[in-house]
Scaffold this motif. Structure first.
Motif, PDB file in Angstrom:
ATOM      1  N   TYR A 125       0.844  -1.194   0.000  1.00 18.40           N
ATOM      2  CA  TYR A 125       0.000   0.000   0.000  1.00 18.40           C
ATOM      3  C   TYR A 125       0.881   1.247   0.000  1.00 18.40           C
ATOM      4  O   TYR A 125       1.922   1.289   0.638  1.00 18.40           O
ATOM      5  CB  TYR A 125      -0.899  -0.006   1.239  1.00 18.40           C
ATOM      6  N   GLU A 127       0.624   5.335   0.838  1.00 23.26           N
ATOM      7  CA  GLU A 127      -0.170   6.431   1.398  1.00 23.26           C
ATOM      8  C   GLU A 127      -0.402   7.521   0.360  1.00 23.26           C
ATOM      9  O   GLU A 127      -1.475   8.089   0.275  1.00 23.26           O
ATOM     10  CB  GLU A 127       0.526   7.026   2.632  1.00 23.26           C
ATOM     11  N   LYS A 130      -2.719   6.200  -2.235  1.00 21.56           N
ATOM     12  CA  LYS A 130      -3.974   5.812  -1.569  1.00 21.56           C
ATOM     13  C   LYS A 130      -4.503   4.468  -2.059  1.00 21.56           C
ATOM     14  O   LYS A 130      -5.704   4.235  -2.091  1.00 21.56           O
ATOM     15  CB  LYS A 130      -5.062   6.884  -1.727  1.00 21.56           C
ATOM     16  N   LYS A 131      -3.574   3.597  -2.454  1.00 22.43           N
ATOM     17  CA  LYS A 131      -3.986   2.257  -2.855  1.00 22.43           C
ATOM     18  C   LYS A 131      -2.782   1.319  -2.877  1.00 22.43           C
ATOM     19  O   LYS A 131      -1.628   1.745  -2.859  1.00 22.43           O
ATOM     20  CB  LYS A 131      -4.690   2.258  -4.206  1.00 22.43           C
ATOM     21  N   TRP A 132      -3.086   0.034  -2.940  1.00 24.16           N
ATOM     22  CA  TRP A 132      -2.073  -1.004  -3.053  1.00 24.16           C
ATOM     23  C   TRP A 132      -1.479  -0.928  -4.447  1.00 24.16           C
ATOM     24  O   TRP A 132      -2.195  -0.778  -5.440  1.00 24.16           O
ATOM     25  CB  TRP A 132      -2.726  -2.366  -2.822  1.00 24.16           C
TER      26      TRP A 132
END
Length: 152
Positions: A125, A127, A130-132
């Motif tokens: 992930y 930050e 905002k996603k894997w």
């Protein structure tokens, strides 16, 4: 090495984690939006070690401790590209001796210390994204090989 590119990349270690770069998610670059190692191509007259030092300084403003550079291996793979046929990666293990807050990310979307679980999962992930995000198979293989050797 016709239609090949030579690169030097770093397994930047801190404890049992490795600092990885989330590549920019823009068309035209190799592995856009994926986790990868810091480093880059060799200039015509550079050794892999010189290229590694230059690239890491450019990408995260980190001066590699020259006496701590250890060769890990060479990994090659074929590309599905009309202009580049293969990449030969000189891989080095280097300790990261500063805090992440002391680094300046000059290239890439994000950076993060990733552990063995991220290597097994093939990504992590972000930050900032905002996603894997995934890692390319060759980078995952290098990281898995590193952790296999690290545990021995």
């Amino acid at each position: 090495m016709n239609n090949s590119i030579l690169v030097a990349i770093a397994i930047l270690t801190q404890g049992d984690s490795v600092l990885m770069q989330l590549r920019d998610d823009i068309p035209g670059i190799i592995y856009p939006g994926c986790w990868g190692f810091f480093g880059g191509h060799l200039e015509p007259s550079e050794t892999p070690e010189e290229a590694l030092e230059r690239e890491i300084l450019e990408e995260i403003a980190y001066q590699i401790p020259r006496t701590k550079i250890q060769k890990f291996g060479v990994y090659s793979d074929e590309l599905q590209s009309e202009t580049l046929k293969s990449v030969h990666r000189h891989v080095f293990q280097v300790p990261l001796t500063v805090f992440l807050r002391d680094l300046i990310l000059n290239e890439g979307w994000d950076m993060r210390l990733l552990n063995q679980q991220a290597a097994q999962d093939g990504g992590a992930y972000s930050e900032k994204a905002k996603k894997w995000r995934p890692m390319p198979a060759i980078h995952q293989q290098i990281l898995l090989d590193f952790y296999k050797q690290y545990k021995e």
